[in-house]
Enzyme design. Structure first.
Site, PDB file in Angstrom:
ATOM      1  NE  ARG A  27      43.216  37.297  33.645  1.00 40.78           N
ATOM      2  CZ  ARG A  27      42.327  38.220  33.325  1.00 40.78           C
ATOM      3  NH1 ARG A  27      41.790  38.234  32.132  1.00 40.78           N
ATOM      4  NH2 ARG A  27      41.950  39.105  34.207  1.00 40.78           N
ATOM      5  NE  ARG A  31      37.868  35.022  28.848  1.00 37.29           N
ATOM      6  CZ  ARG A  31      37.544  36.291  29.033  1.00 37.29           C
ATOM      7  NH1 ARG A  31      36.314  36.705  28.809  1.00 37.29           N
ATOM      8  NH2 ARG A  31      38.469  37.151  29.418  1.00 37.29           N
ATOM      9  NE  ARG A  40      33.701  30.245  30.789  1.00 37.90           N
ATOM     10  CZ  ARG A  40      33.686  31.305  30.006  1.00 37.90           C
ATOM     11  NH1 ARG A  40      34.212  32.439  30.436  1.00 37.90           N
ATOM     12  NH2 ARG A  40      33.167  31.254  28.805  1.00 37.90           N
ATOM     13  CG  ASP A  77      39.531  37.341  39.350  1.00 40.41           C
ATOM     14  OD1 ASP A  77      39.835  37.237  38.152  1.00 40.41           O
ATOM     15  OD2 ASP A  77      39.228  38.424  39.881  1.00 40.41           O
ATOM     16  CE1 TYR A 154      37.878  45.355  38.154  1.00 43.35           C
ATOM     17  CE2 TYR A 154      39.992  45.551  39.269  1.00 43.35           C
ATOM     18  CZ  TYR A 154      39.260  45.354  38.115  1.00 43.35           C
ATOM     19  OH  TYR A 154      39.897  45.159  36.917  1.00 43.35           O
TER      20      TYR A 154
HETATM   21  C1  LIG Z   1      42.227  43.116  37.105  1.00 44.12           C
HETATM   22  C2  LIG Z   1      42.323  41.628  37.333  1.00 44.12           C
HETATM   23  C3  LIG Z   1      41.231  40.731  37.517  1.00 44.12           C
HETATM   24  N1  LIG Z   1      41.769  39.467  37.700  1.00 44.12           N
HETATM   25  C4  LIG Z   1      43.135  39.521  37.627  1.00 44.12           C
HETATM   26  C5  LIG Z   1      43.497  40.867  37.443  1.00 44.12           C
HETATM   27  C6  LIG Z   1      44.905  41.391  37.441  1.00 44.12           C
HETATM   28  C7  LIG Z   1      45.604  41.102  36.186  1.00 44.12           C
HETATM   29  C8  LIG Z   1      45.289  42.039  35.109  1.00 44.12           C
HETATM   30  O1  LIG Z   1      45.670  43.216  35.204  1.00 44.12           O
HETATM   31  O2  LIG Z   1      44.696  41.585  34.102  1.00 44.12           O
HETATM   32  C9  LIG Z   1      44.094  38.431  37.811  1.00 44.12           C
HETATM   33  C10 LIG Z   1      43.789  37.091  37.290  1.00 44.12           C
HETATM   34  N2  LIG Z   1      42.624  36.617  36.759  1.00 44.12           N
HETATM   35  C11 LIG Z   1      42.768  35.314  36.410  1.00 44.12           C
HETATM   36  C12 LIG Z   1      44.065  34.889  36.791  1.00 44.12           C
HETATM   37  C13 LIG Z   1      44.473  33.432  36.697  1.00 44.12           C
HETATM   38  C14 LIG Z   1      45.841  33.052  36.589  1.00 44.12           C
HETATM   39  C15 LIG Z   1      46.481  33.267  35.228  1.00 44.12           C
HETATM   40  O3  LIG Z   1      46.340  32.370  34.360  1.00 44.12           O
HETATM   41  O4  LIG Z   1      47.183  34.288  35.057  1.00 44.12           O
HETATM   42  C16 LIG Z   1      44.723  36.005  37.309  1.00 44.12           C
HETATM   43  C17 LIG Z   1      46.160  36.140  37.799  1.00 44.12           C
HETATM   44  C18 LIG Z   1      41.759  34.453  35.781  1.00 44.12           C
HETATM   45  C19 LIG Z   1      40.620  35.085  35.116  1.00 44.12           C
HETATM   46  N3  LIG Z   1      39.835  36.119  35.589  1.00 44.12           N
HETATM   47  C20 LIG Z   1      38.824  36.357  34.720  1.00 44.12           C
HETATM   48  C21 LIG Z   1      38.939  35.450  33.618  1.00 44.12           C
HETATM   49  C22 LIG Z   1      37.977  35.358  32.443  1.00 44.12           C
HETATM   50  C23 LIG Z   1      36.712  34.809  32.995  1.00 44.12           C
HETATM   51  C24 LIG Z   1      36.024  33.809  32.106  1.00 44.12           C
HETATM   52  O5  LIG Z   1      36.474  32.650  32.029  1.00 44.12           O
HETATM   53  O6  LIG Z   1      35.005  34.200  31.546  1.00 44.12           O
HETATM   54  C25 LIG Z   1      40.058  34.642  33.884  1.00 44.12           C
HETATM   55  C26 LIG Z   1      40.574  33.489  33.045  1.00 44.12           C
HETATM   56  C27 LIG Z   1      37.732  37.344  34.917  1.00 44.12           C
HETATM   57  C28 LIG Z   1      38.136  38.703  35.327  1.00 44.12           C
HETATM   58  N4  LIG Z   1      38.796  39.025  36.490  1.00 44.12           N
HETATM   59  C29 LIG Z   1      39.040  40.383  36.510  1.00 44.12           C
HETATM   60  C30 LIG Z   1      38.479  40.951  35.339  1.00 44.12           C
HETATM   61  C31 LIG Z   1      38.555  42.424  34.989  1.00 44.12           C
HETATM   62  C32 LIG Z   1      37.899  39.898  34.627  1.00 44.12           C
HETATM   63  C33 LIG Z   1      37.141  39.980  33.340  1.00 44.12           C
HETATM   64  C34 LIG Z   1      38.156  40.202  32.280  1.00 44.12           C
HETATM   65  C35 LIG Z   1      37.793  39.606  30.966  1.00 44.12           C
HETATM   66  O7  LIG Z   1      36.625  39.236  30.723  1.00 44.12           O
HETATM   67  O8  LIG Z   1      38.745  39.490  30.180  1.00 44.12           O
HETATM   68  C36 LIG Z   1      39.779  41.062  37.567  1.00 44.12           C
END
Ligand SMILES: Cc1c2[nH]c(c1CCC(=O)O)Cc1[nH]c(c(CCC(=O)O)c1C)Cc1[nH]c(c(CCC(=O)O)c1C)Cc1[nH]c(c(C)c1CCC(=O)O)C2
Length: 354
Positions: A27, A31, A40, A77, A154
């Site tokens: 990640r 944010r 964003r 994602d 999911y």
């Molecule tokens: C379960 C999962 C998801 N997405 C992901 C996983 C597996 C990794 C883990 O176990 O955390 C993987 C993921 N999601 C994102 C990346 C980008 C690459 C990186 O920088 O690592 C990667 C590799 C961006 C993201 N994916 C998401 C964000 C936040 C969204 C935003 O900008 O509001 C980002 C930067 C959204 C997302 N996407 C997902 C969730 C549960 C959420 C909300 C989580 C939260 O609010 O913290 C599903």
């Protein structure tokens, strides 16, 4: 293609000698960075950011412009696959992911298409190509996907879940239905990752975020089995180089020996494992990636450096370690603390190499 200027991430995965231990953060584009929040806002929302290759490239490169990171990770994602299967992914502001359509019956599963990555997920491949061009060989680019089990949770829950009530009920009520769903997901993930590799991803990581919620028997049958099938179907040589594969099961410390048999190049470790113990168990078969508790980044710089030093000492001498957090960096972290972490890895690891 331009030659790689910094290949220590790929070298460490292949256990070739490195000058210092490479580091990246799960990640890392997110944010906690004000420039990410600005991009964003420009895109409108998170999915519009993912679907715009120029903006996805912009946020992928932001952490690399701030810190001396050794790898870039595609900004996207894991839920792009269920979206491409027609489930209608959306994010309510301030909440997690949601789907308009939820999978609950064998008929729902039978109706699911297997996405064609270039056609149905072309925006991801366009982002990979754009990022590779703009990286211009600075560091390698990591592609990724969710594991079949993690994606299935999911799709069956309709979003995030604490107890996996519906997905685990389906697993035990109708194991054949769950296998049918996982089989379609494994096929989809294999062709999605292969398309990312052909578009320019130089390593790939499979995120099994929720494998650790399963019993020992269920993990092997419903998560690891499908990851192994995916690994067996991946392109492992491209552009004259080996394409390393990293398997990351959060909470998977119990299963390292079995995961090491799945054919991957490296295993991702969360922070609950001791990396010396992990190296003794599987270090002859795979490289290791991890494993600092991401909440250490809330502490002061001296404490962050001490924890980096402790983990480097636990891994010990030699290649085969990619430093990372044990899970994604959180939005509340001070960006200066991320910088302290990354610089500490390079500075304090030189003594373990050469
Ligand atoms: C379960 C999962 C998801 N997405 C992901 C996983 C597996 C990794 C883990 O176990 O955390 C993987 C993921 N999601 C994102 C990346 C980008 C690459 C990186 O920088 O690592 C990667 C590799 C961006 C993201 N994916 C998401 C964000 C936040 C969204 C935003 O900008 O509001 C980002 C930067 C959204 C997302 N996407 C997902 C969730 C549960 C959420 C909300 C989580 C939260 O609010 O913290 C599903």
């Amino acid at each position: 293609m331009t030659a790689l200027k910094n290949d220590r991430f790929l070298r460490a995965l292949l256990k070739q000698p490195v000058d210092v231990t490479p580091v990246w953060m799960m990640r890392q584009a997110g944010r906690y960075l004000p420039e990410y929040r600005a991009s964003r806002a420009k895109a409108g929302d998170f999915m519009s950011l993912c679907m715009n290759p120029e903006l996805a490239c912009e946020v992928t490169l932001q952490p690399l412009d701030r810190y001396p990171l050794d790898a870039a990770i595609l900004f996207s994602d894991i839920l792009t696959i269920p979206d491409a299967m027609g489930l209608g992914l959306y994010f309510e502001t301030g909440e997690g992911p949601r789907f308009k359509k939820v999978i609950s019956t064998p008929a729902d599963i039978a109706a699911l298409p297997i996405p064609d990555p270039e056609k149905d997920l072309g925006y991801v491949m366009d982002a990979v190509r754009t990022i590779r061009r703009e990286l211009n060989g600075r560091v390698p680019l990591i592609g990724f996907s969710g594991s079949p089990w993690t994606l299935a949770t999911y799709m069956v829950e309709g979003g995030s879940s604490k107890d996996f009530r519906k997905s685990k009920a389906m697993l035990y009520d109708n194991p054949q239905a769950m296998h049918d769903l996982l089989d379609k997901l494994a096929q989809s993930v294999t062709s999605y990752l292969n398309a990312q590799i052909l578009a320019g991803a130089q390593a790939v990581q499979i995120f099994d975020s929720w494998g650790g919620s399963l019993s020992d028997a269920a993990y092997r049958e419903f998560s690891l089995f499908y990851m192994e099938r995916i690994v067996a179907g991946l392109i492992r040589q491209h552009e004259g180089r080996e394409v390393p594969v990293i398997l990351f099961t959060k909470g998977g410390g119990l299963w390292l020996e079995s995961m090491a048999e799945a054919g991957a190049t490296a295993l991702g470790l969360d922070w609950t494992c001791d990396i010396r113990n992990a190296r003794a168990r599987v270090g002859d078969k795979v490289a290791l990636q991890g494993n600092m508790d991401p909440t250490v980044l809330y502490a002061n710089p001296t404490a962050i450096r001490a924890e980096v030093a402790r983990i480097l000492e636990r891994y010990g001498h030699g290649s085969g370690h990619v430093f990372n957090l044990g899970h994604g960096i959180t939005p509340e972290v001070d960006p200066a603390h991320a910088g302290v972490f990354i610089e500490a890895v390079h500075e304090l690891s030189a003594q373990y190499h050469g």
